[in-house]
Motif scaffolding. Sequence first.
Motif, PDB file in Angstrom:
ATOM      1  N   LYS A  84       0.585  -1.326   0.129  1.00  0.00           N
ATOM      2  CA  LYS A  84      -0.003  -0.004  -0.006  1.00  0.00           C
ATOM      3  C   LYS A  84       0.542   1.302   0.082  1.00  0.00           C
ATOM      4  CE  LYS A  84      -3.617  -2.666   0.092  1.00  0.00           C
ATOM      5  NZ  LYS A  84      -4.987  -2.877  -1.569  1.00  0.00           N
ATOM      6  N   LEU A  85       1.565   1.728  -0.306  1.00  0.00           N
ATOM      7  CA  LEU A  85       2.422   2.776  -0.888  1.00  0.00           C
ATOM      8  C   LEU A  85       2.211   3.660  -1.278  1.00  0.00           C
ATOM      9  CD1 LEU A  85       5.576   1.533  -3.379  1.00  0.00           C
ATOM     10  CD2 LEU A  85       5.453   2.349  -1.085  1.00  0.00           C
ATOM     11  N   LEU A  86       0.858   3.860  -1.886  1.00  0.00           N
ATOM     12  CA  LEU A  86       0.256   4.788  -2.255  1.00  0.00           C
ATOM     13  C   LEU A  86      -1.491   4.856  -2.041  1.00  0.00           C
ATOM     14  CD1 LEU A  86       1.054   4.837  -6.324  1.00  0.00           C
ATOM     15  CD2 LEU A  86       1.737   5.677  -4.218  1.00  0.00           C
ATOM     16  N   PRO A  87      -1.734   4.820  -0.419  1.00  0.00           N
ATOM     17  CA  PRO A  87      -2.778   4.064  -0.565  1.00  0.00           C
ATOM     18  C   PRO A  87      -4.274   5.131  -0.173  1.00  0.00           C
ATOM     19  CG  PRO A  87      -2.065   5.207   1.653  1.00  0.00           C
ATOM     20  CD  PRO A  87      -0.673   5.195   0.063  1.00  0.00           C
ATOM     21  N   GLY A  88      -5.482   4.839  -1.450  1.00  0.00           N
ATOM     22  CA  GLY A  88      -6.385   5.899  -2.153  1.00  0.00           C
ATOM     23  C   GLY A  88      -5.878   6.439  -2.838  1.00  0.00           C
ATOM     24  N   LEU A  89      -4.766   6.722  -3.177  1.00  0.00           N
ATOM     25  CA  LEU A  89      -4.064   8.244  -3.372  1.00  0.00           C
ATOM     26  C   LEU A  89      -4.442   8.059  -5.347  1.00  0.00           C
ATOM     27  CD1 LEU A  89      -0.339   8.735  -2.553  1.00  0.00           C
ATOM     28  CD2 LEU A  89      -3.056  10.257  -1.722  1.00  0.00           C
ATOM     29  N   LYS A  90      -5.138   9.454  -5.678  1.00  0.00           N
ATOM     30  CA  LYS A  90      -5.309   9.348  -7.344  1.00  0.00           C
ATOM     31  C   LYS A  90      -4.115   9.813  -8.016  1.00  0.00           C
ATOM     32  CE  LYS A  90     -10.208  11.311  -6.412  1.00  0.00           C
ATOM     33  NZ  LYS A  90     -11.334  12.260  -7.012  1.00  0.00           N
ATOM     34  N   ILE A  91      -4.146   9.208  -8.936  1.00  0.00           N
ATOM     35  CA  ILE A  91      -2.786   8.879  -9.390  1.00  0.00           C
ATOM     36  C   ILE A  91      -3.642   8.988 -11.068  1.00  0.00           C
ATOM     37  CG2 ILE A  91      -0.764   7.772 -10.782  1.00  0.00           C
ATOM     38  CD1 ILE A  91      -0.585   8.623  -7.527  1.00  0.00           C
ATOM     39  N   GLU A 105      -2.938   0.110  -9.037  1.00  0.00           N
ATOM     40  CA  GLU A 105      -3.903  -0.129  -7.902  1.00  0.00           C
ATOM     41  C   GLU A 105      -3.421  -1.304  -6.943  1.00  0.00           C
ATOM     42  OE1 GLU A 105      -6.659  -1.502 -11.614  1.00  0.00           O
ATOM     43  OE2 GLU A 105      -7.384  -0.138 -10.983  1.00  0.00           O
ATOM     44  N   ARG A 106      -2.740  -2.278  -6.875  1.00  0.00           N
ATOM     45  CA  ARG A 106      -2.379  -3.606  -6.410  1.00  0.00           C
ATOM     46  C   ARG A 106      -1.734  -2.612  -5.428  1.00  0.00           C
ATOM     47  NH1 ARG A 106      -0.892  -6.095 -10.791  1.00  0.00           N
ATOM     48  NH2 ARG A 106       1.610  -5.641 -10.359  1.00  0.00           N
ATOM     49  N   HIS A 107      -0.977  -1.478  -5.636  1.00  0.00           N
ATOM     50  CA  HIS A 107      -0.415  -0.666  -4.320  1.00  0.00           C
ATOM     51  C   HIS A 107      -1.365   0.499  -3.835  1.00  0.00           C
ATOM     52  CE1 HIS A 107       4.067  -1.768  -4.306  1.00  0.00           C
ATOM     53  NE2 HIS A 107       3.205  -2.173  -5.882  1.00  0.00           N
ATOM     54  N   GLY A 108      -2.189   0.172  -3.833  1.00  0.00           N
ATOM     55  CA  GLY A 108      -3.551   1.018  -3.482  1.00  0.00           C
ATOM     56  C   GLY A 108      -3.721   1.690  -3.787  1.00  0.00           C
ATOM     57  N   ALA A 109      -3.316   2.606  -4.843  1.00  0.00           N
ATOM     58  CA  ALA A 109      -3.522   4.056  -6.125  1.00  0.00           C
ATOM     59  C   ALA A 109      -5.292   3.615  -6.444  1.00  0.00           C
ATOM     60  CB  ALA A 109      -2.553   3.876  -6.944  1.00  0.00           C
ATOM     61  N   LYS A 110      -6.334   4.614  -6.387  1.00  0.00           N
ATOM     62  CA  LYS A 110      -6.913   5.101  -7.211  1.00  0.00           C
ATOM     63  C   LYS A 110      -6.758   5.701  -8.806  1.00  0.00           C
ATOM     64  CE  LYS A 110     -10.810   5.814  -5.332  1.00  0.00           C
ATOM     65  NZ  LYS A 110     -11.675   7.407  -4.889  1.00  0.00           N
ATOM     66  N   VAL A 111      -7.097   4.449  -9.637  1.00  0.00           N
ATOM     67  CA  VAL A 111      -6.091   5.080 -10.595  1.00  0.00           C
ATOM     68  C   VAL A 111      -7.504   5.637 -11.978  1.00  0.00           C
ATOM     69  CG1 VAL A 111      -5.161   4.333 -13.332  1.00  0.00           C
ATOM     70  CG2 VAL A 111      -4.104   3.439 -11.079  1.00  0.00           C
ATOM     71  N   LEU A 112      -7.007   7.209 -12.096  1.00  0.00           N
ATOM     72  CA  LEU A 112      -7.089   7.721 -13.238  1.00  0.00           C
ATOM     73  C   LEU A 112      -7.207   7.633 -14.896  1.00  0.00           C
ATOM     74  CD1 LEU A 112      -7.229  11.330 -11.784  1.00  0.00           C
ATOM     75  CD2 LEU A 112      -9.220   9.466 -11.216  1.00  0.00           C
ATOM     76  N   VAL A 146       7.212  -1.285 -14.025  1.00  0.00           N
ATOM     77  CA  VAL A 146       6.964  -0.811 -13.738  1.00  0.00           C
ATOM     78  C   VAL A 146       7.021  -0.870 -11.545  1.00  0.00           C
ATOM     79  CG1 VAL A 146       4.614  -1.727 -14.722  1.00  0.00           C
ATOM     80  CG2 VAL A 146       4.981  -3.070 -13.157  1.00  0.00           C
ATOM     81  N   ARG A 147       7.698  -1.148 -11.261  1.00  0.00           N
ATOM     82  CA  ARG A 147       8.333  -1.293 -10.241  1.00  0.00           C
ATOM     83  C   ARG A 147       8.591  -0.453  -9.629  1.00  0.00           C
ATOM     84  NH1 ARG A 147       9.628  -7.840 -10.515  1.00  0.00           N
ATOM     85  NH2 ARG A 147      11.385  -6.362 -11.539  1.00  0.00           N
ATOM     86  N   THR A 148       9.768   0.189 -10.906  1.00  0.00           N
ATOM     87  CA  THR A 148      10.532   1.086 -10.657  1.00  0.00           C
ATOM     88  C   THR A 148       9.453   2.499 -10.553  1.00  0.00           C
ATOM     89  OG1 THR A 148      12.830   0.083 -11.832  1.00  0.00           O
ATOM     90  CG2 THR A 148      12.321   2.004 -12.043  1.00  0.00           C
ATOM     91  N   ILE A 149       8.335   2.708 -11.030  1.00  0.00           N
ATOM     92  CA  ILE A 149       7.550   3.491 -11.751  1.00  0.00           C
ATOM     93  C   ILE A 149       7.177   3.683 -10.845  1.00  0.00           C
ATOM     94  CG2 ILE A 149       5.799   4.158 -13.049  1.00  0.00           C
ATOM     95  CD1 ILE A 149       6.240   3.148 -15.393  1.00  0.00           C
ATOM     96  N   ILE A 150       6.962   2.623 -10.127  1.00  0.00           N
ATOM     97  CA  ILE A 150       6.123   2.978  -8.202  1.00  0.00           C
ATOM     98  C   ILE A 150       6.694   3.522  -7.638  1.00  0.00           C
ATOM     99  CG2 ILE A 150       4.497   1.569  -6.428  1.00  0.00           C
ATOM    100  CD1 ILE A 150       3.561  -0.110  -9.013  1.00  0.00           C
TER     101      ILE A 150
END
Length: 131
Positions: free
Chosen positions: A5-12, A30-37, A111-115
Amino acid sequence: MMNSKLLPGLKILVVEDEYVIARELSEALERHGAKVLGPVATLDAAMAQLSANEDLAGAVLDIKLHGSQAYTLAEMLRGRGVPFLFATGYDRQEIAPDFRDVPHCEKPVDVRTIIATLAREMERRTLSSQE
């Protein structure tokens, strides 16, 4: 193991015109908790997402989008203080001089590097705003 959850609920916002990359990146965020736009594949769609989401926490941008370039969007993100990075086939020297300081991940993307890079940029921005 990496915190899931590196990005919990954050809009990316994901701006990428290659479907497979866009999907893979969105699913990983999304697996890391982000809400993808998005993901969105055009500059117009990206601008619409930016206008509709005042609470945008971060963005991943491909520079070249169906013949357009994302620098206008990057300028708007910078103006709003939204951390972002480029995920692009361009190397640093091909990026417009005004944006060479922006973190970038060269395609083919990991994708791991991007996140990790995006999370680091967001943390850096949060820490600098608290000073």
